[in-house]
Scaffold this active site. Structure first.
Site, PDB file in Angstrom:
ATOM      1  N   GLU A 116     -10.330   6.717   4.598  1.00 35.23           N
ATOM      2  CA  GLU A 116      -9.331   6.171   5.518  1.00 35.23           C
ATOM      3  C   GLU A 116      -9.502   6.720   6.932  1.00 35.23           C
ATOM      4  O   GLU A 116     -10.633   6.871   7.402  1.00 35.23           O
ATOM      5  CB  GLU A 116      -7.943   6.407   4.923  1.00 35.23           C
ATOM      6  CG  GLU A 116      -7.859   5.784   3.507  1.00 35.23           C
ATOM      7  CD  GLU A 116      -6.484   5.715   2.928  1.00 35.23           C
ATOM      8  OE1 GLU A 116      -6.298   6.087   1.759  1.00 35.23           O
ATOM      9  OE2 GLU A 116      -5.568   5.248   3.622  1.00 35.23           O
ATOM     10  N   ASP A 162       0.850  -1.180   0.000  1.00 33.26           N
ATOM     11  CA  ASP A 162       0.000   0.000   0.000  1.00 33.26           C
ATOM     12  C   ASP A 162       0.898   1.247   0.000  1.00 33.26           C
ATOM     13  O   ASP A 162       2.111   1.167   0.196  1.00 33.26           O
ATOM     14  CB  ASP A 162      -0.956  -0.044   1.219  1.00 33.26           C
ATOM     15  CG  ASP A 162      -2.205   0.776   1.003  1.00 33.26           C
ATOM     16  OD1 ASP A 162      -3.224   0.491   1.636  1.00 33.26           O
ATOM     17  OD2 ASP A 162      -2.161   1.715   0.171  1.00 33.26           O
TER      18      ASP A 162
HETATM   19  C1  GLC Z   1      -4.400   4.249   0.013  1.00 33.50           C
HETATM   20  C2  GLC Z   1      -5.302   3.091   0.377  1.00 33.50           C
HETATM   21  C3  GLC Z   1      -5.434   2.063  -0.708  1.00 33.50           C
HETATM   22  C4  GLC Z   1      -5.286   2.722  -2.061  1.00 33.50           C
HETATM   23  C5  GLC Z   1      -3.877   3.257  -2.175  1.00 33.50           C
HETATM   24  C6  GLC Z   1      -3.624   3.970  -3.515  1.00 33.50           C
HETATM   25  O1  GLC Z   1      -3.649   4.647   1.114  1.00 33.50           O
HETATM   26  O2  GLC Z   1      -5.047   2.415   1.594  1.00 33.50           O
HETATM   27  O3  GLC Z   1      -6.714   1.427  -0.540  1.00 33.50           O
HETATM   28  O4  GLC Z   1      -5.530   1.774  -3.086  1.00 33.50           O
HETATM   29  O5  GLC Z   1      -3.564   4.145  -1.120  1.00 33.50           O
HETATM   30  O6  GLC Z   1      -4.400   5.118  -3.615  1.00 33.50           O
END
Ligand code: GLC
Length: 618
Positions: A498, A313
């Site tokens: 988030e 991530d």
């Molecule tokens: C974010 C998220 C994830 C997402 C990634 C790219 O922090 O946790 O779900 O796909 O970054 O945007």
């Protein structure tokens, strides 16, 4: 004699120059496109094996990195030149990262610039371009925005799930995207989590019913989907996450529950052919998932047979154990992560992988496993071919029809004391923060990362949907209360993503909601006409103190741009179909109770998991 020697010397020099120029041309031809030397009759496995034999360690390191597209508003990221220089394997647009103009042409131009840069790299391997399209191509202005997943879990319709996935892939393909960081398939426990709305709820069987068709639909049009976040992202304990709340916290999950409830969803995604799996920021039993080698390399890749690539991530390496960045990268790679989502530190990551290899901390087998998986996916979705992009066709009739059906089927009728259905001749008061706001009804991950209130993109609000269908008068001010037959109060949560969406108290006027919710509930709690409350919220915000003053209650979750679907059901052109995808608590102390709880007693809650009424059984 002297003259003859001079002529001979010149002839030798001339011949040498001819040979030198010829060699340089030959080398240049070799560099222009190494792919030309791959025999075309090879299988994908043979071609990947050829690359593994012919790529340098530097080129392999580059393929393992996903940088973010650099923007002029805060994202350092990578330029096309960086993609070429470092042989980067992938580029992403994170939440809200969008070109200007933010339209199909703008996205196509952006995607093509980065693709061409990758083709000009020393390896000539095309990038795979990723974006979060978690409820439609949501960074793109005027894309069709579908209900967030929690509403789709309430609908629980596999055919609809496929159609939404396919329509999402169709609009992504128009813009040159090929990797979607979707679907989020974790089951949830504590409803205070800011990402509840991104999931398929608390019941593994609902998720199992929807994952295959969703992944299959999302992987239409040369697209790779990403099952996320592996594993236990929705099971963190309150207090262990960011700012002492939930997101990215620690999940305590027994081995039995892991194998009975959590891993089967990823098995379903793997069976559906999902091309990538994203690791969760969270920890599992106090082990950071991004360094959990046993469960990634052994369980996911070997035991479960996942053949796609595992991606980290966004900058999650920061949380991994290690005395410096290089050590963290080495740990992350050795845990089994194949592609590193390092939006800004791509150069450091590149050097860290190479240093890790040169120092003997990262084996060539681990690197070759990662690169083989990445290249296999690129071949499988056709990236080595010159793919034609579908021509611009956003918000087409098919997409809008699917989205409106999804809104209808996601609605859950929780209470109805003869207040619904509405009659088209009735005079109505439609009020509340969620009644007339595309941004609020779409929620987080819409145009921007966090989403925002306002007319942020094309669509129809709940109010507009009602206005389109009624022949009565529709008012929007409390001052007109005495002119109406019924009141529709649309309560809402503030768009958020988030940890910004974590709610410590599930309060209607708490961290993630609006004071207006309470003000209007109080103002309308003693009126002498039917009060219909619609919840435009991802979470089950606590209503216990107000429920006796509410005549009808509808859970609408986050319906997206096609708000008219709500009116379709309020006027009973369609019946309610949805069932609660999570337990609706009566008290805050029940926030983490789910239908998996031993001795789960439906009567303990305001509304139990799976509850939902119909007009004919109100
Ligand atoms: C974010 C998220 C994830 C997402 C990634 C790219 O922090 O946790 O779900 O796909 O970054 O945007």
């Amino acid at each position: 004699m002297m003259k003859a020697r001079k002529i001979m010397r010149r002839l030798i020099l001339f011949s040498f120059l001819i040979v030198l120029i010829g060699t340089l041309i030959a080398c240049r031809q070799e560099q222009t496109d190494p792919r030309e030397s791959i025999p075309t009759e090879m299988t994908i496995d043979e071609r990947v094996a050829w690359w593994i034999d012919n790529l340098t360690i530097e080129e392999k390191a580059g393929q393992m990195i996903q940088a973010e597209r650099s923007t002029n508003n805060g994202i350092t990221g990578a330029t096309p030149q960086d993609v070429k220089n470092y042989n980067l394997g992938s580029v992403l647009n994170g939440g809200g990262n969008r070109p200007s103009p933010n339209n199909v042409t703008g996205w196509q131009t952006m995607a093509n610039i980065f693709r061409q840069a990758s083709l000009q790299s020393s390896s000539g391997i095309p990038i795979i371009y990723g974006v979060d399209a978690v409820h439609g191509h949501n960074n793109l202005l005027n894309a069709t925005i579908f209900p967030h997943n929690i509403g789709l879990a309430a609908a629980n319709n596999p055919d609809l799930m496929f159609a939404i996935g396919e329509a999402t892939a169709y609009e992504m393909a128009q813009t040159g995207m090929h990797l979607n960081f979707s679907p989020s398939i974790g089951i949830i426990q504590d409803k205070r989590w800011g990402r509840v709305y991104e999931t398929l709820g608390e019941d593994p069987s609902v998720a199992m019913n929807l994952i295959d068709p969703y992944v299959t639909g999302l992987q239409s049009y040369n697209m790779a989907a990403t099952a996320k976040h592996f594993i236990g992202d929705g099971y963190a304990t309150f207090g262990t996450g960011i700012d002492g709340m939930l997101d990215r916290g620690n999940a305590v999950i027994s081995q039995d529950d892991l194998y009975n409830f959590h891993l089967p969803k990823y098995e379903a995604a793997i069976q559906a052919g999902v091309k990538s799996i994203m690791i969760s920021y969270s920890s599992l039993n106090n082990v950071r998932m991004h360094q959990y080698r046993m469960i990634i390399q052994t369980t996911l890749k070997q035991e479960m047979g996942f053949k796609g690539f595992v991606i980290s991530d966004y900058e999650a390496t920061n949380d991994v154990a290690g005395s410096n960045f290089e050590q963290k990268i080495i740990t992350t790679v050795n845990a089994g992560i194949d592609m590193l989502m390092e939006p800004n530190r791509f150069a450091e990551t590149y050097h860290a992988i190479i240093a890790g290899y040169n120092k003997g901390f990262i084996s060539i087998d681990r690197i070759n496993d990662a690169v083989s998986r990445i290249l296999t996916v690129k071949y499988e979705i056709g990236l080595f071919d010159d793919l034609d992009l579908p021509s611009e066709d956003l918000r087409n009739e098919n997409s809008l029809s699917i989205a409106r059906q999804a809104v209808r089927e996601s609605l859950v009728l929780l209470k109805n004391d003869q207040a619904l259905p509405l009659q088209k001749s009735e005079n109505l008061l439609v009020i509340g923060p969620g009644s007339h706001d595309i941004g609020i009804q779409s929620g987080g991950w819409t145009i921007t990362w966090q989403g925002s209130p306002g007319k942020i993109t094309e669509g129809t609000t709940i109010l507009e949907g009602i206005q389109q269908q009624t022949t009565g008068q529709v008012y929007t001010s409390l001052a007109d209360l005495d002119k109406v037959d019924k009141v529709i109060l649309v309560l809402a949560e503030r768009p958020a993503a988030e940890w910004f969406g974590d709610s410590p108290d599930l309060s209607l006027n708490g961290r993630t909601a609006y004071q207006e919710n309470i003000d209007l509930l109080v103002a309308l709690s003693a009126i002498d006409k039917p009060l219909i409350v619609i919840m435009v919220t991802g979470k089950p915000l606590l209503l216990t103190d107000y429920i006796d003053h509410i005549d009808a209650l509808v859970m609408a979750f986050l319906p997206g741009t096609e708000g008219a679907g709500v009116a379709d059901v309020l006027f009973s052109d369609f019946d309610f179909k949805g069932k609660l995808p999570y337990t609706y608590p009566r008290f805050l102390s029940q926030a983490a109770d789910t239908m998996l709880k031993p001795n789960y007693n439906p009567d303990d809650y305001l509304y139990p998991f799976g509850y939902g009424l119909r007009y004919n059984n109100s």
